[in-house]
Design a protein around this motif. Structure first.
Motif, PDB file in Angstrom:
ATOM      1  N   SER A  93       0.571  -1.315   0.349  1.00  0.00           N
ATOM      2  CA  SER A  93      -0.291   0.107   0.181  1.00  0.00           C
ATOM      3  C   SER A  93       1.255   1.221  -0.373  1.00  0.00           C
ATOM      4  O   SER A  93      -0.014   2.661  -0.960  1.00  0.00           O
ATOM      5  CB  SER A  93      -0.608   0.526   0.965  1.00  0.00           C
ATOM      6  N   ASP A  94       1.919   0.805   1.053  1.00  0.00           N
ATOM      7  CA  ASP A  94       2.699   2.645   0.878  1.00  0.00           C
ATOM      8  C   ASP A  94       3.476   3.156  -0.314  1.00  0.00           C
ATOM      9  O   ASP A  94       3.172   4.063  -1.056  1.00  0.00           O
ATOM     10  CB  ASP A  94       3.671   2.364   1.615  1.00  0.00           C
ATOM     11  N   LEU A  95       3.544   2.201  -1.696  1.00  0.00           N
ATOM     12  CA  LEU A  95       4.008   1.308  -2.059  1.00  0.00           C
ATOM     13  C   LEU A  95       3.231   2.010  -3.490  1.00  0.00           C
ATOM     14  O   LEU A  95       3.735   3.250  -4.184  1.00  0.00           O
ATOM     15  CB  LEU A  95       5.022   0.102  -2.791  1.00  0.00           C
ATOM     16  N   ALA A  96       2.180   1.783  -3.069  1.00  0.00           N
ATOM     17  CA  ALA A  96       0.586   2.106  -3.904  1.00  0.00           C
ATOM     18  C   ALA A  96       0.537   3.626  -3.855  1.00  0.00           C
ATOM     19  O   ALA A  96      -0.021   3.989  -5.236  1.00  0.00           O
ATOM     20  CB  ALA A  96      -0.241   1.565  -4.368  1.00  0.00           C
ATOM     21  N   TRP A  97       0.600   4.316  -2.489  1.00  0.00           N
ATOM     22  CA  TRP A  97       0.230   5.757  -3.026  1.00  0.00           C
ATOM     23  C   TRP A  97       1.837   6.158  -3.387  1.00  0.00           C
ATOM     24  O   TRP A  97       0.837   7.472  -3.633  1.00  0.00           O
ATOM     25  CB  TRP A  97       0.137   5.806  -1.242  1.00  0.00           C
ATOM     26  N   SER A  98       2.105   5.709  -3.270  1.00  0.00           N
ATOM     27  CA  SER A  98       3.270   6.535  -4.013  1.00  0.00           C
ATOM     28  C   SER A  98       3.168   6.992  -5.449  1.00  0.00           C
ATOM     29  O   SER A  98       3.405   7.467  -5.810  1.00  0.00           O
ATOM     30  CB  SER A  98       5.313   6.328  -3.173  1.00  0.00           C
ATOM     31  N   LEU A  99       2.935   5.752  -6.067  1.00  0.00           N
ATOM     32  CA  LEU A  99       2.930   6.463  -7.407  1.00  0.00           C
ATOM     33  C   LEU A  99       1.486   6.401  -6.965  1.00  0.00           C
ATOM     34  O   LEU A  99       1.424   7.688  -9.005  1.00  0.00           O
ATOM     35  CB  LEU A  99       2.389   4.489  -7.456  1.00  0.00           C
ATOM     36  N   ARG A 100       0.473   6.658  -6.852  1.00  0.00           N
ATOM     37  CA  ARG A 100      -0.839   7.353  -7.459  1.00  0.00           C
ATOM     38  C   ARG A 100      -0.431   8.877  -6.984  1.00  0.00           C
ATOM     39  O   ARG A 100      -0.229   9.695  -8.267  1.00  0.00           O
ATOM     40  CB  ARG A 100      -1.852   7.284  -6.378  1.00  0.00           C
ATOM     41  N   ASP A 101       0.550   9.360  -6.117  1.00  0.00           N
ATOM     42  CA  ASP A 101       0.873  10.680  -6.375  1.00  0.00           C
ATOM     43  C   ASP A 101       2.269  11.300  -6.987  1.00  0.00           C
ATOM     44  O   ASP A 101       1.811  11.974  -7.266  1.00  0.00           O
ATOM     45  CB  ASP A 101       1.494  11.088  -4.500  1.00  0.00           C
ATOM     46  N   GLY A 102       2.683  10.182  -7.637  1.00  0.00           N
ATOM     47  CA  GLY A 102       3.692  10.676  -8.553  1.00  0.00           C
ATOM     48  C   GLY A 102       2.938  11.106 -10.301  1.00  0.00           C
ATOM     49  O   GLY A 102       4.025  11.810 -10.584  1.00  0.00           O
ATOM     50  N   LEU A 103       2.060  10.237  -9.932  1.00  0.00           N
ATOM     51  CA  LEU A 103       1.690   9.158 -11.766  1.00  0.00           C
ATOM     52  C   LEU A 103       0.770  11.262 -11.756  1.00  0.00           C
ATOM     53  O   LEU A 103       0.657  12.148 -12.264  1.00  0.00           O
ATOM     54  CB  LEU A 103       1.140   8.987 -11.571  1.00  0.00           C
ATOM     55  N   ALA A 104       0.028  11.175 -10.270  1.00  0.00           N
ATOM     56  CA  ALA A 104      -1.175  12.292 -10.563  1.00  0.00           C
ATOM     57  C   ALA A 104      -0.228  13.822 -10.953  1.00  0.00           C
ATOM     58  O   ALA A 104      -0.367  14.520 -11.258  1.00  0.00           O
ATOM     59  CB  ALA A 104      -1.814  12.618  -9.489  1.00  0.00           C
ATOM     60  N   ALA A 105       1.274  14.228  -9.911  1.00  0.00           N
ATOM     61  CA  ALA A 105       1.922  15.438 -10.234  1.00  0.00           C
ATOM     62  C   ALA A 105       2.367  15.019 -11.789  1.00  0.00           C
ATOM     63  O   ALA A 105       2.831  16.551 -12.028  1.00  0.00           O
ATOM     64  CB  ALA A 105       3.086  15.004  -9.474  1.00  0.00           C
ATOM     65  N   ALA A 106       2.608  14.150 -12.475  1.00  0.00           N
ATOM     66  CA  ALA A 106       3.369  14.529 -14.321  1.00  0.00           C
ATOM     67  C   ALA A 106       1.933  13.767 -14.549  1.00  0.00           C
ATOM     68  O   ALA A 106       1.997  14.348 -16.345  1.00  0.00           O
ATOM     69  CB  ALA A 106       3.262  12.125 -13.728  1.00  0.00           C
ATOM     70  N   GLY A 107       0.716  14.466 -14.059  1.00  0.00           N
ATOM     71  CA  GLY A 107      -0.449  14.321 -15.293  1.00  0.00           C
ATOM     72  C   GLY A 107      -1.204  13.600 -15.644  1.00  0.00           C
ATOM     73  O   GLY A 107      -1.893  13.347 -16.134  1.00  0.00           O
ATOM     74  N   PHE A 108      -1.305  11.697 -14.482  1.00  0.00           N
ATOM     75  CA  PHE A 108      -2.119  11.097 -15.249  1.00  0.00           C
ATOM     76  C   PHE A 108      -2.919  11.153 -13.972  1.00  0.00           C
ATOM     77  O   PHE A 108      -2.510  10.657 -12.211  1.00  0.00           O
ATOM     78  CB  PHE A 108      -1.127   9.670 -15.144  1.00  0.00           C
ATOM     79  N   ASP A 109      -4.061  11.572 -13.873  1.00  0.00           N
ATOM     80  CA  ASP A 109      -5.339  11.425 -13.217  1.00  0.00           C
ATOM     81  C   ASP A 109      -6.054   9.310 -13.077  1.00  0.00           C
ATOM     82  O   ASP A 109      -6.771   8.799 -14.167  1.00  0.00           O
ATOM     83  CB  ASP A 109      -6.401  12.103 -13.489  1.00  0.00           C
ATOM     84  N   LEU A 110      -5.332   8.581 -12.530  1.00  0.00           N
ATOM     85  CA  LEU A 110      -5.561   7.617 -12.573  1.00  0.00           C
ATOM     86  C   LEU A 110      -7.143   7.725 -11.445  1.00  0.00           C
ATOM     87  O   LEU A 110      -6.575   8.244 -10.625  1.00  0.00           O
ATOM     88  CB  LEU A 110      -4.533   6.124 -12.227  1.00  0.00           C
ATOM     89  N   SER A 111      -8.030   5.836 -12.042  1.00  0.00           N
ATOM     90  CA  SER A 111      -8.939   5.816 -11.099  1.00  0.00           C
ATOM     91  C   SER A 111      -8.241   5.436  -9.677  1.00  0.00           C
ATOM     92  O   SER A 111      -7.099   4.645 -10.057  1.00  0.00           O
ATOM     93  CB  SER A 111     -10.013   5.099 -11.692  1.00  0.00           C
ATOM     94  N   LEU A 112      -8.860   5.308  -9.346  1.00  0.00           N
ATOM     95  CA  LEU A 112      -8.444   4.450  -7.633  1.00  0.00           C
ATOM     96  C   LEU A 112      -9.655   4.026  -6.820  1.00  0.00           C
ATOM     97  O   LEU A 112     -10.839   3.932  -6.897  1.00  0.00           O
ATOM     98  CB  LEU A 112      -8.191   6.608  -6.716  1.00  0.00           C
ATOM     99  N   SER A 113      -8.979   2.651  -6.456  1.00  0.00           N
ATOM    100  CA  SER A 113      -9.121   1.716  -5.893  1.00  0.00           C
ATOM    101  C   SER A 113      -8.438   1.476  -4.259  1.00  0.00           C
ATOM    102  O   SER A 113      -7.873   0.956  -4.655  1.00  0.00           O
ATOM    103  CB  SER A 113      -9.930   0.593  -6.473  1.00  0.00           C
ATOM    104  N   TYR A 114     -10.337   1.572  -3.351  1.00  0.00           N
ATOM    105  CA  TYR A 114      -9.393   0.947  -2.318  1.00  0.00           C
ATOM    106  C   TYR A 114     -10.144  -0.534  -1.808  1.00  0.00           C
ATOM    107  O   TYR A 114      -9.185  -1.326  -1.332  1.00  0.00           O
ATOM    108  CB  TYR A 114     -10.283   2.090  -1.285  1.00  0.00           C
ATOM    109  N   SER A 115     -10.532  -0.891  -3.001  1.00  0.00           N
ATOM    110  CA  SER A 115     -11.085  -2.651  -2.887  1.00  0.00           C
ATOM    111  C   SER A 115     -10.879  -3.117  -3.997  1.00  0.00           C
ATOM    112  O   SER A 115     -12.312  -2.321  -4.573  1.00  0.00           O
ATOM    113  CB  SER A 115     -12.383  -2.417  -1.943  1.00  0.00           C
TER     114      SER A 115
END
Length: 309
Positions: A93-115
């Motif tokens: 999960s920690d790595l996943a959140w780093s990817l989400r935040d970093g990709l958002a900063a790079a201009g990729f608004d990925l859909s997000l799933s907690y489950s």
């Protein structure tokens, strides 16, 4: 900082688990023997986490809301289709959140799933290559239009590689790309006049009862197995592996969706996962294996960016 230790890209097929070969000379025998060799090589790399890039086959994503990319950040659950694993999977999960935040900063608004529910498009390759190493699941829409363009997938992969290398996760990360190669599947596009009635309703509203939809669909898929004359374009599959071995993705992108589908079938759109992985790792494939398995309706390929023998 995390370290990317390599990429494994490989085909998946429901029939690899439903009808595995009894011997090495049977259809799929070469593929599964080489998967075992890859698994041994991966164990020597000692990954502490894996990013698994794979498709969904209308088990979690439907046309009530069809995202191009979905990132799982907390829970991942195997659907259990076609004799693959069902139930919870370990998530980094920690790595996943780093990817989400970093990709958002790079201009990729990925859909997000907690489950996030993942089907054989993620689970089969994950289990074949590593098993229970903590994963970050990235699901790519390759099933039906509108698809993310191949160039967009490469841009996402480039950003993913940058974010992984800068992530505070203190471990060794392996990328797994699951999908393809050539195979021809019935249309899932609600605009297609052949997709009518209950089938059309299911691809749009299947989330209302995904289990019932899967139970109705699975016998139709099983009926496709075992045909030694099923279409597989081995020549194109081998060309694609050569392009990744040369780290030359431009000719693949230049095909466009129409050209890709004419050469590799509607199922060939799954190579988007390979393009994302290749762009992220920025290394050519140095080892490949290929077996056309029409009995599994798919060209079964494997590639790795590290030695396997």
């Amino acid at each position: 900082m995390s370290e990317i230790v390599g990429l494994v890209a490989l085909s998946h097929s429901p029939f690899a688990t439903l009808m595995p070969p009894s011997g090495s000379d049977d259809p799929g025998g070469t593929f599964l023997a080489d998967v075992h060799r890859v698994r041994q090589a991966v164990s020597r790399l000692r990954p502490s986490a894996v990013v698994v890039i794979g498709p969904d086959h209308f088990h979690a994503n439907f046309y009530d809301a069809m995202p191009p990319f979905v990132l799982g950040v907390e829970e991942a659950v195997g659907f259990g289709d076609f004799a693959t694993r069902s139930g919870p999977l370990p998530v980094a999960s920690d790595l996943a959140w780093s990817l989400r935040d970093g990709l958002a900063a790079a201009g990729f608004d990925l859909s997000l799933s907690y489950s996030l529910t993942v089907d054989h498009g993620v689970v089969q390759s994950y289990d074949m290559v590593v098993g229970n190493v903590a994963l970050v699941p990235l699901v790519v829409n390759t099933a039906a239009p509108p698809l993310p363009s191949m160039s967009r997938c490469i841009s996402l992969g480039t950003a993913l590689g940058d974010v992984l290398r800068a992530a505070p996760f203190p471990g060794r990360v392996l990328l797994i790309a699951s999908g393809g190669l050539s195979h021809w599947l019935p249309s899932n596009d609600p605009r297609d006049p052949s997709v009518v009635g209950e089938r059309r309703f299911s691809v749009i509203h299947g989330r209302q009862d995904a289990r019932a939809f899967a139970a109705a669909r699975e016998p139709r898929v099983r009926a496709m197995a075992g045909n030694p004359s099923a279409p597989v374009n081995a020549e194109w599959d081998r060309w694609f592996l050569k392009q990744l071995s040369a780290a030359d993705l431009a000719p693949v992108v230049d095909l466009g969706d129409v050209g890709l589908e004419s050469q590799a079938g509607s199922g060939g759109h799954e190579i988007r996962t390979w393009l994302i992985g290749a762009a992220a790792v920025r290394r050519p494939l140095v080892w490949t294996s290929y077996e056309p398995v029409p009995e599994w309706i798919t060209g079964m390929g494997i590639g790795a960016t590290f030695p396997v023998d």
